[in-house]
Design an enzyme around this catalytic site. Structure first.
Site, PDB file in Angstrom:
ATOM      1  CG  HIS A   1      -0.493   0.206   2.668  1.00 53.91           C
ATOM      2  ND1 HIS A   1      -0.762  -0.575   3.773  1.00 53.91           N
ATOM      3  CD2 HIS A   1       0.873   0.691   2.917  1.00 53.91           C
ATOM      4  CE1 HIS A   1       0.159  -0.312   4.333  1.00 53.91           C
ATOM      5  NE2 HIS A   1       0.944   0.573   4.546  1.00 53.91           N
TER       6      HIS A   1
ATOM      7  CD  GLU B   1       2.615  -1.739   6.537  1.00 53.67           C
ATOM      8  OE1 GLU B   1       2.435  -0.688   6.966  1.00 53.67           O
ATOM      9  OE2 GLU B   1       2.955  -2.212   5.903  1.00 53.67           O
TER      10      GLU B   1
HETATM   11  C1  DHB Z   1       6.292   3.593   2.587  1.00 50.39           C
HETATM   12  C2  DHB Z   1       5.532   2.168   3.743  1.00 50.39           C
HETATM   13  C3  DHB Z   1       4.760   1.570   3.866  1.00 50.39           C
HETATM   14  O1  DHB Z   1       4.074   0.588   4.077  1.00 50.39           O
HETATM   15  C4  DHB Z   1       4.089   2.969   4.503  1.00 50.39           C
HETATM   16  O2  DHB Z   1       3.128   2.822   5.887  1.00 50.39           O
HETATM   17  C5  DHB Z   1       4.593   4.170   4.147  1.00 50.39           C
HETATM   18  C6  DHB Z   1       5.522   4.150   3.778  1.00 50.39           C
HETATM   19  C7  DHB Z   1       7.190   3.313   1.821  1.00 50.39           C
HETATM   20  O3  DHB Z   1       7.554   2.848   1.261  1.00 50.39           O
HETATM   21  O4  DHB Z   1       7.561   4.829   1.426  1.00 50.39           O
HETATM   22 FE    FE Z   2       2.364   0.794   5.496  1.00 54.23          FE
END
Ligand code: DHB
Ligand code: FE
Length: 280
Positions: free
Chosen positions: A12, A240
């Site tokens: 996400h 996650e």
């Molecule tokens: C990123 C990935 C994430 O799951 C998130 O919540 C915020 C940033 C990233 O890869 O930049």
């Molecule tokens: Fe995230």
């Protein structure tokens, strides 16, 4: 009766949402990411569900550190996209399914899983980016959506085992809903990533792909994986991925059909993983 027909799994990454909103999906950096979702967008059009049960995590947006529900089910009629610092994303509001959500809450809580009932909240990139990836940029999302937020931000977070068993309780709840609805369940977040500290930028392709293999073929065994393995191997935000076990637990016990599988690095700080499984 309602029935879970398929499950969808996807990262996400907020920068992916920004790439879509700012018209950058054709740029050389982003093009290979979005190519992995072309199949999925067509599949979604062909298989249009009546409702999506969308498992995601809130990133201290709707829930601050003042109040941290482990599992929160959205029972509202609608949800607005949240302002995460750059204004709300220019995406449709989410239309809920209060009747189905209330039925699931009733069934799952009676099955001994403690859910927080949420009648009002805004939804962040954890929910809106997967929708954009799979549904594109429509005027309205294709169906009602039940947001289901899981705490994977502030420890203690739920175990993979508990998530998997919760998925089974959600399946039972959907199976006992009186309308003949085609319901999809989505598990989002992941794959390997760490956003802070000396290991920021950590990616583990081998571990991610083994996770995908086991999610497909032996989720029971995968559900026993302890938190420390996720954090050590897939980075602090790799945790996650326990949310994917909720969606997998909601699939029937027979082996599912793998309709689509995709893995790509780089995308921001995160490995992009994506899977579509159909029940037989
Ligand atoms: C990123 C990935 C994430 O799951 C998130 O919540 C915020 C940033 C990233 O890869 O930049
Ligand atoms: Fe995230």
């Amino acid at each position: 009766m309602a029935h879970v027909t398929a499950s969808v799994y996807t990262s996400h990454i907020p920068a992916v949402g920004a790439a879509i909103d700012l018209g950058k999906t054709g740029e050389p950096y982003w093009q290979p990411v979005f190519k992995g979702y072309e199949f999925s967008k067509q599949w979604m059009k062909d298989k249009k569900p009546d409702a999506i049960f969308l498992v995601y995590n809130d990133h201290a947006t709707a829930f601050s550190l003042d109040l941290i529900p482990t599992f929160a089910i959205g029972t509202a009629a609608e949800y607005q996209p949240a302002d995460e610092g750059w204004g709300p994303r220019p995406v449709p509001k989410v239309i809920g399914h209060p009747r189905l959500a209330a039925h699931i809450a009733q069934s799952v809580i009676q099955d001994d899983f403690d859910l927080t009932i949420v009648n009002k909240m805004e939804v962040d990139h954890g929910l809106t980016v997967p929708l954009s990836l799979i549904c594109g940029q429509p005027e309205a999302w294709p169906c009602p959506i039940i947001p289901f937020a899981v705490n994977v931000v502030q420890y203690p977070v739920p175990s993979g085992r508990r998530c998997y068993m919760l998925g089974k309780a959600i399946r039972k709840a959907i199976d006992t809903y009186e309308e003949p609805l085609n319901v999809q369940i989505w598990g989002t977040g992941g794959m390997s990533h760490q956003l802070q500290g000396p290991r920021a930028g950590l990616i583990n392709r081998e571990w991610d792909n083994a996770f995908l293999d086991q999610l497909i073929n032996d989720p029971e065994e995968l559900s026993k994986k302890p938190h420390i393995d996720y954090v050590r191997e897939a980075g602090s935000e790799g945790i996650e991925l326990v949310m994917w076990l909720i969606a997998r637990g909601a699939m029937s016990d027979a082996k599912p059909t793998v309709k689509h599988r995709f893995y790509h690095v780089p995308a921001s700080n995160t490995a992009v993983g994506h899977l579509i499984l159909e029940n037989n």
